[in-house]
Enzyme design. Structure first.
Site, short mmCIF file in Angstrom:
data_model
loop_
_atom_site.label_atom_id
_atom_site.label_comp_id
_atom_site.label_asym_id
_atom_site.label_seq_id
_atom_site.Cartn_x
_atom_site.Cartn_y
_atom_site.Cartn_z
N SER A 127 0.83 -1.21 0.00
CA SER A 127 0.00 0.00 0.00
C SER A 127 0.86 1.25 0.00
O SER A 127 1.95 1.28 0.60
CB SER A 127 -0.85 -0.05 1.27
OG SER A 127 -1.40 1.21 1.55
N TYR A 152 -2.25 -0.48 10.76
CA TYR A 152 -2.47 -1.09 9.44
C TYR A 152 -1.26 -0.86 8.53
O TYR A 152 -0.70 -1.80 7.95
CB TYR A 152 -3.74 -0.52 8.79
CG TYR A 152 -3.79 -0.83 7.31
CD1 TYR A 152 -4.02 -2.13 6.88
CD2 TYR A 152 -3.53 0.16 6.35
CE1 TYR A 152 -4.01 -2.43 5.51
CE2 TYR A 152 -3.53 -0.13 5.00
CZ TYR A 152 -3.77 -1.43 4.59
OH TYR A 152 -3.75 -1.73 3.24
N LYS A 156 1.86 -3.49 6.76
CA LYS A 156 2.34 -3.57 5.37
C LYS A 156 3.86 -3.36 5.34
O LYS A 156 4.57 -4.00 4.57
CB LYS A 156 1.63 -2.52 4.50
CG LYS A 156 0.15 -2.80 4.30
CD LYS A 156 -0.11 -4.11 3.55
CE LYS A 156 -1.57 -4.44 3.45
NZ LYS A 156 -1.84 -5.79 2.94
P1 NAD Z 1 -11.20 -6.41 1.31
O1 NAD Z 1 -11.44 -6.26 2.76
O2 NAD Z 1 -12.32 -6.16 0.38
O3 NAD Z 1 -10.63 -7.86 0.99
C1 NAD Z 1 -9.78 -8.56 1.88
C2 NAD Z 1 -10.32 -9.97 1.97
O4 NAD Z 1 -9.48 -10.75 2.83
C3 NAD Z 1 -11.74 -10.02 2.58
O5 NAD Z 1 -12.58 -10.71 1.68
C4 NAD Z 1 -11.56 -10.76 3.90
O6 NAD Z 1 -12.68 -11.55 4.22
C5 NAD Z 1 -10.31 -11.59 3.62
N1 NAD Z 1 -9.53 -11.95 4.82
C6 NAD Z 1 -9.01 -11.10 5.75
N2 NAD Z 1 -8.36 -11.81 6.69
C7 NAD Z 1 -8.46 -13.13 6.35
C8 NAD Z 1 -7.98 -14.33 6.92
N3 NAD Z 1 -7.29 -14.35 8.06
N4 NAD Z 1 -8.27 -15.50 6.29
C9 NAD Z 1 -8.99 -15.52 5.14
N5 NAD Z 1 -9.46 -14.41 4.55
C10 NAD Z 1 -9.20 -13.22 5.15
O7 NAD Z 1 -9.95 -5.47 0.94
P2 NAD Z 1 -9.37 -5.06 -0.48
O8 NAD Z 1 -9.63 -3.62 -0.67
O9 NAD Z 1 -9.77 -6.03 -1.51
O10 NAD Z 1 -7.81 -5.18 -0.18
C11 NAD Z 1 -7.07 -6.30 -0.61
C12 NAD Z 1 -5.63 -6.10 -0.20
O11 NAD Z 1 -5.12 -4.90 -0.77
C13 NAD Z 1 -5.42 -5.96 1.30
O12 NAD Z 1 -4.22 -6.62 1.63
C14 NAD Z 1 -5.30 -4.47 1.51
O13 NAD Z 1 -4.53 -4.17 2.64
C15 NAD Z 1 -4.57 -4.07 0.23
N6 NAD Z 1 -4.77 -2.67 -0.15
C16 NAD Z 1 -6.03 -2.19 -0.33
C17 NAD Z 1 -6.22 -0.86 -0.68
C18 NAD Z 1 -7.60 -0.29 -0.83
O14 NAD Z 1 -7.74 0.93 -0.77
N7 NAD Z 1 -8.64 -1.09 -1.06
C19 NAD Z 1 -5.10 -0.04 -0.88
C20 NAD Z 1 -3.84 -0.57 -0.70
C21 NAD Z 1 -3.67 -1.89 -0.34
C1 WQD Z 2 -9.13 10.10 0.56
C2 WQD Z 2 -9.22 11.61 0.79
C3 WQD Z 2 -9.55 12.29 3.08
C4 WQD Z 2 -13.59 10.76 3.60
C5 WQD Z 2 -6.69 5.05 2.63
C6 WQD Z 2 -5.68 4.31 3.47
C7 WQD Z 2 -4.57 3.80 2.60
C8 WQD Z 2 -5.09 3.02 1.41
C9 WQD Z 2 -6.11 3.79 0.65
C10 WQD Z 2 -5.15 0.69 2.03
C11 WQD Z 2 -8.46 12.06 2.04
C12 WQD Z 2 -10.72 12.68 2.21
C13 WQD Z 2 -12.37 11.08 3.05
C14 WQD Z 2 -14.50 11.81 3.88
C15 WQD Z 2 -12.91 13.40 3.04
N1 WQD Z 2 -5.73 1.81 1.80
N2 WQD Z 2 -12.02 12.36 2.78
N3 WQD Z 2 -14.12 13.09 3.58
O1 WQD Z 2 -6.85 8.12 3.48
O2 WQD Z 2 -5.95 8.44 1.13
O3 WQD Z 2 -6.06 6.18 2.07
O4 WQD Z 2 -7.14 4.22 1.55
O5 WQD Z 2 -3.98 0.43 1.99
O6 WQD Z 2 -3.80 3.00 3.41
O7 WQD Z 2 -5.17 5.19 4.44
O8 WQD Z 2 -8.16 7.32 1.47
O9 WQD Z 2 -10.51 7.37 0.78
O10 WQD Z 2 -9.96 7.52 3.25
O11 WQD Z 2 -9.45 9.45 1.76
O12 WQD Z 2 -12.61 14.57 2.82
O13 WQD Z 2 -15.60 11.62 4.39
O14 WQD Z 2 -10.59 11.95 1.01
O15 WQD Z 2 -9.25 13.26 4.00
O16 WQD Z 2 -7.87 13.28 1.74
P1 WQD Z 2 -6.71 7.62 2.11
P2 WQD Z 2 -9.59 7.85 1.85
#
Ligand code: NAD
Ligand code: WQD
Length: 342
Positions: A127, A152, A156
């Site tokens: 991330s 969190y 990572k």
């Molecule tokens: P999500 O929550 O939709 O999907 C994660 C899945 O993992 C879920 O379906 C959950 O049930 C499953 N899971 C969690 N712990 C588990 C366990 N112990 N055993 C089996 N299943 C388990 O999240 P996502 O947005 O699809 O994210 C996927 C990956 O990408 C994650 O590792 C997240 O940290 C990373 N990521 C997401 C974002 C984002 O903004 N969505 C950004 C950067 C990184």
């Molecule tokens: C985006 C922008 C808020 C809600 C998060 C995780 C990051 C990654 C991606 C997993 C920011 C603003 C939000 C609201 C707002 N996930 N905002 N009003 O914080 O960039 O990143 O998701 O790895 O780890 O931290 O994403 O969508 O929460 O916010 O103004 O009600 O929107 O302040 O600037 P963020 P976000």
């Protein structure tokens, strides 16, 4: 046929990646997800889009015995795409130990499975949150990892280090770590998307929920940042583009195009968008006025972050196909689908 194991396959990015894997063909796909943050109904949604039913194993990946049993039963797994994790920043602050346990124990188990069952290819969901507040934009893979701002993000950072040390002693196994920026949007069919928690924290689901009336109003967190309109800048990227990067990373490893057995790539569009720009783009595209107020800064937010994804373009041949408008249109279609199919 060789198999790819997708952990977290019923989650947001995992399910979109399975859809793209099926569309491309060449591998059988199995999912491992205990649905702690998702629903098994996603398997049906994947079938509606692709015509193919994928097997999901309801296994907690922290349960090593059950996980290893699965590897005993399933032959020919040649790659793991490891999405499974808990991902909410505020929840991780409230429950740090749960985040360290779930995200790190599960990673340790899948890495050990690679070692014991000789799985040659591994892709890890990292991330942009690992960078924290940066001095220079855009952020490249060489940008130094910052101090962790929440448990969190710390999981990572530790996860990446675990993989680094593990890769060092396993030259025959290959690893890609993908650092996603802000994945948003839904499958362009509008039939699969993000299932947000009841009270979402992320901007895009909040916008669509306010738009559809599930939430009354929203707040712009901070309007006094040193940005073009005072609100924060982020790098939003369509979830199907993120999914596509996994297919390209898998091909890259399977075809042996990696120079080292551990490669890291940023995945972002390279364009920074402010919160207010996102709100106005949504209003323009959907014709729906959003009930929003200008509010205080949210603690922990960095003012601006966006990616330099040149390495992914150069080495994986990855570029974003979808625009900001596509992200909004598909997210809105998905929100309407949920409303009409509740
Ligand atoms: P999500 O929550 O939709 O999907 C994660 C899945 O993992 C879920 O379906 C959950 O049930 C499953 N899971 C969690 N712990 C588990 C366990 N112990 N055993 C089996 N299943 C388990 O999240 P996502 O947005 O699809 O994210 C996927 C990956 O990408 C994650 O590792 C997240 O940290 C990373 N990521 C997401 C974002 C984002 O903004 N969505 C950004 C950067 C990184
Ligand atoms: C985006 C922008 C808020 C809600 C998060 C995780 C990051 C990654 C991606 C997993 C920011 C603003 C939000 C609201 C707002 N996930 N905002 N009003 O914080 O960039 O990143 O998701 O790895 O780890 O931290 O994403 O969508 O929460 O916010 O103004 O009600 O929107 O302040 O600037 P963020 P976000």
């Amino acid at each position: 046929m060789s198999k790819i194991m997708v952990t977290g396959g019923t989650g947001y990015i995992g399910s979109h990646t399975i859809i793209e894997l099926i569309k491309k063909g060449g591998f059988d796909v199995i999912s491992v997800d205990n649905c702690v943050r998702s629903t098994p109904e996603t398997i049906g949604r994947i079938k509606n889009i692709t015509g193919k039913r994928v097997e999901n194993y309801f296994v907690d990946i922290c349960d090593k015995e059950k996980l290893f049993q699965l590897f005993e039963e399933e032959n020919d797994i040649i790659g793991i795409i490891h999405f499974a994790a808990l991902k909410s920043v505020p929840e991780s602050v409230e429950k740090p130990l749960e985040y360290y346990r779930n995200n790190l124990q599960s990673l340790e188990n899948v890495l050990e499975a690679c070692e014991i069952f000789s799985i040659p290819n591994f892709i890890f969901s990292s991330s942009c949150s690992i960078y924290g507040e940066v001095e220079k934009l855009p952020v490249s893979e060489e940008t130094l990892v910052g101090a962790p701002f929440c448990p969190y993000a710390h999981t990572k950072q530790i996860g990446e280090e675990m993989i680094r040390f593990f890769a060092d002693i396993h030259p025959k196994l290959s690893f890609v770590m993908l650092r996603y920026f802000n994945p948003v949007g839904a499958d362009m069919s509008g039939l699969n998307g993000e299932l947000s928690p009841e009270k979402p924290n992320n901007l895009m689901p909040i916008i669509t929920q306010v738009g559809i009336g599930k939430m009354q109003k929203m707040k712009v967190f901070g309007t006094d940042y040193n940005t073009r309109d005072g609100s924060c800048i982020r790098d939003y990227v369509h979830v199907t583009d993120i999914a596509d990067a996994h297919i390209k990373a898998l091909d890259f490893l399977v075809e042996g195009r990696n120079k080292s057995n551990l490669e890291v790539f940023n995945l972002g569009s390279g364009t920074g968008v402010t919160v207010l720009e996102m709100i106005h783009a949504f209003e323009r595209i959907t014709g729906v006025k959003l009930n929003y107020v200008l509010g205080e800064r949210r603690p922990g937010d960095v003012p601006a972050i966006y990616s330099n994804s040149n390495k992914a373009e150069r080495e994986l041949g990855w570029t974003c196909k979808y625009s900001l408008d596509d992200m909004i249109i598909s997210a809105w279609q998905w929100e309407n689908y949920l409303k009409n199919n509740a």
